[in-house]
Design a protein around this motif. Sequence first.
Motif, mmCIF file in Angstrom:
data_model
loop_
_atom_site.group_PDB
_atom_site.id
_atom_site.type_symbol
_atom_site.label_atom_id
_atom_site.label_comp_id
_atom_site.label_asym_id
_atom_site.label_seq_id
_atom_site.Cartn_x
_atom_site.Cartn_y
_atom_site.Cartn_z
ATOM 1 N N GLU A 183 0.825 -1.210 0.000
ATOM 2 C CA GLU A 183 0.000 0.000 0.000
ATOM 3 C C GLU A 183 0.854 1.253 0.000
ATOM 4 O OE1 GLU A 183 -4.199 -1.202 2.203
ATOM 5 O OE2 GLU A 183 -2.475 -0.634 3.428
ATOM 6 N N ALA A 184 1.914 1.215 0.789
ATOM 7 C CA ALA A 184 2.828 2.376 0.806
ATOM 8 C C ALA A 184 3.515 2.542 -0.539
ATOM 9 C CB ALA A 184 3.862 2.200 1.925
ATOM 10 N N GLN A 185 3.899 1.439 -1.165
ATOM 11 C CA GLN A 185 4.528 1.508 -2.484
ATOM 12 C C GLN A 185 3.545 2.045 -3.532
ATOM 13 O OE1 GLN A 185 7.698 0.868 -3.361
ATOM 14 N NE2 GLN A 185 8.292 0.351 -1.252
ATOM 15 N N LEU A 186 2.231 1.672 -3.391
ATOM 16 C CA LEU A 186 1.230 2.160 -4.339
ATOM 17 C C LEU A 186 1.028 3.657 -4.204
ATOM 18 C CD1 LEU A 186 -0.918 1.473 -6.480
ATOM 19 C CD2 LEU A 186 -2.526 1.081 -4.597
ATOM 20 N N ARG A 187 1.005 4.145 -2.938
ATOM 21 C CA ARG A 187 0.837 5.584 -2.741
ATOM 22 C C ARG A 187 2.014 6.366 -3.322
ATOM 23 N NH1 ARG A 187 -1.195 3.821 2.325
ATOM 24 N NH2 ARG A 187 0.871 4.160 3.271
ATOM 25 N N ASN A 188 3.184 5.780 -3.264
ATOM 26 C CA ASN A 188 4.372 6.457 -3.802
ATOM 27 C C ASN A 188 4.517 6.262 -5.300
ATOM 28 O OD1 ASN A 188 5.055 7.315 -1.213
ATOM 29 N ND2 ASN A 188 6.287 5.466 -0.806
ATOM 30 N N GLY A 189 3.603 5.484 -5.891
ATOM 31 C CA GLY A 189 3.656 5.278 -7.328
ATOM 32 C C GLY A 189 4.727 4.309 -7.780
ATOM 33 N N ASN A 190 5.208 3.458 -6.873
ATOM 34 C CA ASN A 190 6.281 2.527 -7.230
ATOM 35 C C ASN A 190 5.760 1.213 -7.830
ATOM 36 O OD1 ASN A 190 8.196 4.358 -6.260
ATOM 37 N ND2 ASN A 190 8.046 3.524 -4.165
ATOM 38 N N ILE A 191 4.486 0.890 -7.606
ATOM 39 C CA ILE A 191 3.907 -0.322 -8.184
ATOM 40 C C ILE A 191 2.598 0.032 -8.855
ATOM 41 C CG2 ILE A 191 4.982 -1.863 -6.484
ATOM 42 C CD1 ILE A 191 2.261 -2.012 -5.088
ATOM 43 N N SER A 192 2.121 -0.868 -9.687
ATOM 44 C CA SER A 192 0.852 -0.634 -10.381
ATOM 45 C C SER A 192 -0.307 -1.151 -9.547
ATOM 46 C CB SER A 192 0.865 -1.340 -11.742
ATOM 47 O OG SER A 192 0.908 -2.747 -11.557
ATOM 48 N N LYS A 193 -1.509 -0.609 -9.867
ATOM 49 C CA LYS A 193 -2.697 -1.086 -9.162
ATOM 50 C C LYS A 193 -2.973 -2.558 -9.445
ATOM 51 C CE LYS A 193 -5.552 3.002 -8.387
ATOM 52 N NZ LYS A 193 -6.876 3.628 -8.655
ATOM 53 N N ALA A 194 -2.630 -2.977 -10.681
ATOM 54 C CA ALA A 194 -2.889 -4.372 -11.036
ATOM 55 C C ALA A 194 -2.103 -5.320 -10.134
ATOM 56 C CB ALA A 194 -2.530 -4.605 -12.501
ATOM 57 N N ASP A 195 -0.832 -5.007 -9.883
ATOM 58 C CA ASP A 195 -0.023 -5.850 -8.997
ATOM 59 C C ASP A 195 -0.559 -5.813 -7.568
ATOM 60 O OD1 ASP A 195 1.518 -6.494 -11.115
ATOM 61 O OD2 ASP A 195 3.233 -5.233 -10.573
ATOM 62 N N PHE A 196 -0.964 -4.618 -7.124
ATOM 63 C CA PHE A 196 -1.472 -4.489 -5.751
ATOM 64 C C PHE A 196 -2.773 -5.262 -5.584
ATOM 65 C CE2 PHE A 196 -4.146 -2.224 -2.636
ATOM 66 C CZ PHE A 196 -3.390 -2.470 -1.505
ATOM 67 N N TYR A 197 -3.692 -5.125 -6.586
ATOM 68 C CA TYR A 197 -4.955 -5.835 -6.490
ATOM 69 C C TYR A 197 -4.773 -7.351 -6.602
ATOM 70 C CZ TYR A 197 -7.476 -1.418 -6.753
ATOM 71 O OH TYR A 197 -7.978 -0.175 -6.488
#
Length: 436
Positions: A183-197
């Motif tokens: 979640e922290a990586q997603l907020r910083n734009g380091n990963i994509s939503k697809a990977d997070f989901y």
Amino acid sequence: MTIKFLKHVIWLLLLCSFAAFPAQAQTPDTLSLTRVEAEALFLEKNLALIAERLNIDQTEALILQAKAWPNPELEISEVNLWATPYQVANGDGAPPLFGDRFGRNRQFSVQLDQLVQTARKRKKNISLQVANRELAQTAYTEMLLSLKAEFRTQLSGLLYHQNNVRLLRQQQNVLSQLIRAQEAQLRNGNISKADFYRIRALGLSLRAELNEALQESNEAQKDLKSLMLLPADVTLFLSDKGALPRRSLLLNQSLDSLLTMAERQNPAVLVAASDLRVSEAEHTLERAMRVPDLTFNTSYDRGGNILLNFIGFGVTMDLPFFDRNKGNIKAAQVRVQQSRHLQSLRVNEAQKEVVRAYKDYLQLSGLYQSIDETYINELDEVLAGVSRNFQRKNISLLEFLDFFDAFKENKLLYFDTIRSLESKKEELNLLTGTDL
């Protein structure tokens, strides 16, 4: 003021002690037992075994009854409670038995009968009841071994579910930490939503698997608590380790020795043999019933014939002209033949089941021995390392997911192999009538 203050302090201490006592007296809702302790409790509390043991006591009572001799039979008849003046004037009259008046001009007869069984019927009936007792004891042994095998198999199942729940919770903890980091990586734009989901979807799927595993564990708990007569609100926990000691494998037992054990000690075979002895005893008793019994009697008649005091002896017996017990003898003979065929059938079935179970056990044993326990034990550390490497982007999401699934599959394969091995071992124990 000082005395009042001390009284208040004393009352406060008493109230605190009474309030704390119920909490100390409460029993915990989780009962932790080893497999040996659980089995001892099962053998002590199981209602089916208690009820089956009572059948043995019942047959003991029937043996006691069969040993009893027939009671003699006393008959008092032809008693005239009074004599009319006409009877006294026109009859011979009778002097008193005792004193001046007791029994004067009174008629009565007394007869004592004793049944004597011929053709050793009493002894043969005792033999029949002894055979019934042996049958009850063998049936109890069969139920005991069957319930023990079922109970031990269910213990293995509960241990499997415990390990499965612990494994899924371990994975859930690792995944929860990973999701927070992602979640922290997603907020910083380091990963994509697809990977997070994708990671979130894995967490939801894992939660559903854990819920299903807990339901299966609750079902296993319910069955075991019924067998052990435990309260419904108690949670049973097995404290044994999951691994099997290598010495518990039956690799030193040959198939021929197991077949011999099954032929001699299989519970179903022993029950069939006991049933054959009962049918043979019944046939022997029915053959003896052809011979008529004798009833000896002695009688005393006062004033009933030409003698004032008459004492006579006699014997009574049936004349076997029409009924010579042929039907019952034939039925008992057919039952003996039926019991012999059933005994041969049980031996054949037991040996075939032993061959099947032994082959299955050898295959499972080979699979279990091929699993490296060191590898299984180190998987936990490897999972944590893989998670850290994924967060550091040293491995891809696909690689992480592959290992995550492989980790769970390997662990479950290991636990399931142990459960299947113990289940097959208990099946062989039941088939051979031993505790291998």
